[in-house]
Design a protein around this motif. Structure first.
Motif, PDB file in Angstrom:
ATOM      1  N   GLU A  58      32.670  -4.966  19.583  1.00  0.00           N
ATOM      2  CA  GLU A  58      33.956  -5.269  20.204  1.00  0.00           C
ATOM      3  C   GLU A  58      35.078  -4.391  19.648  1.00  0.00           C
ATOM      4  N   ARG A  59      34.908  -3.945  18.412  1.00  0.00           N
ATOM      5  CA  ARG A  59      35.903  -3.059  17.787  1.00  0.00           C
ATOM      6  C   ARG A  59      35.171  -2.145  16.820  1.00  0.00           C
ATOM      7  N   PRO A  60      35.252  -0.831  17.000  1.00  0.00           N
ATOM      8  CA  PRO A  60      34.594   0.079  16.048  1.00  0.00           C
ATOM      9  C   PRO A  60      35.404   0.214  14.759  1.00  0.00           C
ATOM     10  N   GLY A  61      34.707   0.461  13.675  1.00  0.00           N
ATOM     11  CA  GLY A  61      35.361   0.657  12.379  1.00  0.00           C
ATOM     12  C   GLY A  61      34.387   1.293  11.412  1.00  0.00           C
ATOM     13  N   ASN A  62      34.873   1.684  10.219  1.00  0.00           N
ATOM     14  CA  ASN A  62      33.979   2.379   9.287  1.00  0.00           C
ATOM     15  C   ASN A  62      34.044   1.864   7.852  1.00  0.00           C
ATOM     16  N   HIS A  63      34.773   0.750   7.627  1.00  0.00           N
ATOM     17  CA  HIS A  63      34.880   0.244   6.259  1.00  0.00           C
ATOM     18  C   HIS A  63      34.017  -0.997   5.999  1.00  0.00           C
ATOM     19  N   VAL A  64      33.908  -1.869   6.988  1.00  0.00           N
ATOM     20  CA  VAL A  64      33.135  -3.099   6.808  1.00  0.00           C
ATOM     21  C   VAL A  64      32.672  -3.589   8.177  1.00  0.00           C
ATOM     22  N   THR A  65      31.462  -4.149   8.215  1.00  0.00           N
ATOM     23  CA  THR A  65      30.915  -4.720   9.445  1.00  0.00           C
ATOM     24  C   THR A  65      31.140  -6.225   9.452  1.00  0.00           C
ATOM     25  N   ALA A 116      43.867  -3.692   9.729  1.00  0.00           N
ATOM     26  CA  ALA A 116      44.092  -2.308  10.169  1.00  0.00           C
ATOM     27  C   ALA A 116      45.454  -1.798   9.719  1.00  0.00           C
ATOM     28  N   LYS A 117      46.414  -2.705   9.613  1.00  0.00           N
ATOM     29  CA  LYS A 117      47.754  -2.315   9.153  1.00  0.00           C
ATOM     30  C   LYS A 117      47.751  -1.935   7.675  1.00  0.00           C
ATOM     31  N   GLU A 118      46.693  -2.336   6.969  1.00  0.00           N
ATOM     32  CA  GLU A 118      46.555  -2.006   5.554  1.00  0.00           C
ATOM     33  C   GLU A 118      45.565  -0.860   5.348  1.00  0.00           C
ATOM     34  N   GLY A 119      45.134  -0.256   6.442  1.00  0.00           N
ATOM     35  CA  GLY A 119      44.223   0.881   6.343  1.00  0.00           C
ATOM     36  C   GLY A 119      42.762   0.519   6.253  1.00  0.00           C
ATOM     37  N   ILE A 120      42.423  -0.756   6.486  1.00  0.00           N
ATOM     38  CA  ILE A 120      41.020  -1.193   6.456  1.00  0.00           C
ATOM     39  C   ILE A 120      40.524  -1.339   7.885  1.00  0.00           C
ATOM     40  N   GLU A 121      39.512  -0.553   8.245  1.00  0.00           N
ATOM     41  CA  GLU A 121      38.990  -0.557   9.610  1.00  0.00           C
ATOM     42  C   GLU A 121      37.685  -1.350   9.660  1.00  0.00           C
ATOM     43  N   CYS A 122      37.711  -2.462  10.380  1.00  0.00           N
ATOM     44  CA  CYS A 122      36.548  -3.342  10.492  1.00  0.00           C
ATOM     45  C   CYS A 122      35.807  -3.078  11.798  1.00  0.00           C
ATOM     46  N   GLU A 123      34.490  -3.033  11.709  1.00  0.00           N
ATOM     47  CA  GLU A 123      33.665  -2.965  12.920  1.00  0.00           C
ATOM     48  C   GLU A 123      33.227  -4.387  13.261  1.00  0.00           C
ATOM     49  N   VAL A 124      33.647  -4.873  14.425  1.00  0.00           N
ATOM     50  CA  VAL A 124      33.377  -6.258  14.815  1.00  0.00           C
ATOM     51  C   VAL A 124      32.239  -6.284  15.824  1.00  0.00           C
TER      52      VAL A 124
END
Length: 359
Positions: free
Chosen positions: A231-238, A257-265
């Motif tokens: 649902e949302r791509p990211g590269n820091h945590v699944t 995301a506002k803190e620079g942490i990109e989560c893959e949901v």
């Protein structure tokens, strides 16, 4: 100010004239549909497509369903296809399973999956095991559907998530949709499946609107059972979740995301079969995993995901232990403040993600 009003009015009049002349914007307006209406549309289309399909359960016909999911279906298809039953899950589930043995394709609605405990013998011993015990000769094309998991202010006997319970049993497919496209595409797939499918909705999601793509509005739209969706791509945590908690994960991801942490949901969609490949591929990319569910922690969906990651190739890519966010290990309290603290909240997900990432 008067001249500005005249300008705006003339602009609106010009646009109206253009629309009357056949002009339309190139961007089609997004269609919003509530989850209950997506489920209703799926059943309507399958009832129309296949005369063997019928719906039975408490208040599904003349009352249009306790949650209005079956609104209008009784008026359209009548007593033979939309059947009100007595308050006896054991009885009407047995009737539904027998009808599936005879070649019909019943949709058996539980007013809540908590009440399916009255009929678990029919679901497990009769529906789930028959294909295997008949060496594949006897199909059991039946869907068991209704709200699952916690609602609001209905206490312990109406608030349990049974995803892990039913997913434990061979012979069943277990589906847990989140949004309207999930609901429609997966329910149509479940109705067409020749195996028993446990279809777990969420009461608190019924009235939530989601955008529906043009493809999803088609009568041919079917989603495959057993395939998760990013649902949302990211590269820091699944983040892996299902049902209502997918929305919580997306909200938590937006905050982080506002803190620079990109989560893959990852929206599981299907609990059994589970799309382990999608989870492993994501973990190999992010090196961190957090699971989120509304059910109890012991032997839960998150526990199964942890085991699969431990036993598979993605384990070598983990930079931290897997973290589970679950409901609290108690029967659901009635008091709202206790209820809120018994199921995962956005703040709990954010806390677990930061703990996993050591930030």
């Amino acid at each position: 100010m008067a001249s500005l009003r005249c300008f705006l009015r003339s602009g609106k009049n010009a646009m109206a004239a253009l629309q009357r002349s056949g002009f339309h914007s190139s961007a089609p307006a997004a269609v919003q549909m509530m989850v209950r209406d997506a489920l209703n549309q799926a059943m309507d289309e399958e009832l129309e497509r296949d005369e063997r399909v019928f719906l039975l359960g408490e208040e599904v016909a003349q009352y249009d369903g306790a949650y209005k999911v079956s609104r209008g279906l009784w008026k359209k298809y009548g007593d033979q296809r939309i059947i009100d039953t007595p308050i006896s899950e054991m009885g009407f589930t047995g009737i539904a399973v027998g009808a599936a043995f005879a070649g019909l394709r019943p949709i058996c609605e539980f007013m809540t999956f908590n009440f399916s405990m009255q009929a678990i013998d029919q679901v497990i011993n009769s529906a789930a095991k028959t294909c295997y015990m008949s060496a594949g000769f006897q199909a059991v094309p039946i869907v068991f559907r209704g709200p699952n998991g916690s609602s609001a202010g209905v206490a312990a006997q109406h608030s349990q998530c049974f995803a892990a319970w039913y997913a434990h049993c061979p012979g069943l497919k277990v589906v847990s949709p989140w949004n309207s496209e999930d609901a429609k595409g997966l329910l149509k797939a479940a109705i067409r499946d020749d195996n028993p499918v446990v279809f777990m909705e969420n009461e608190l999601m019924y009235g939530v609107p989601f955008e529906m793509s043009e493809e999803a509005l088609s009568k041919d739209f079917v989603l495959p059972i057993g395939k998760a969706k990013i649902e949302r791509p990211g590269n820091h945590v699944t983040l892996v979740s299902h049902s209502r908690c997918v929305g919580h994960c997306l909200d938590a991801a937006a905050v982080l995301a506002k803190e620079g942490i990109e989560c893959e949901v990852i929206n599981l969609r299907s609990i059994r079969p589970m799309d382990t490949d999608a989870i492993e591929a994501s973990v190999m990319k992010t090196n961190h995993l957090v699971t989120v569910e509304g059910g109890w922690p012991q032997f839960g969906v998150g526990a199964e995901i942890c085991a699969k990651i431990m036993e598979g190739p993605a384990f070598n890519y983990l930079d931290a232990p897997v973290t589970r966010v679950t409901g609290v290990d108690i029967p659901m309290p009635y008091a709202k403040i206790l209820e809120d603290n018994s199921v995962p909240q956005i703040k709990d997900i954010i806390f677990s993600i930061k703990k996993t990432l050591n930030v």
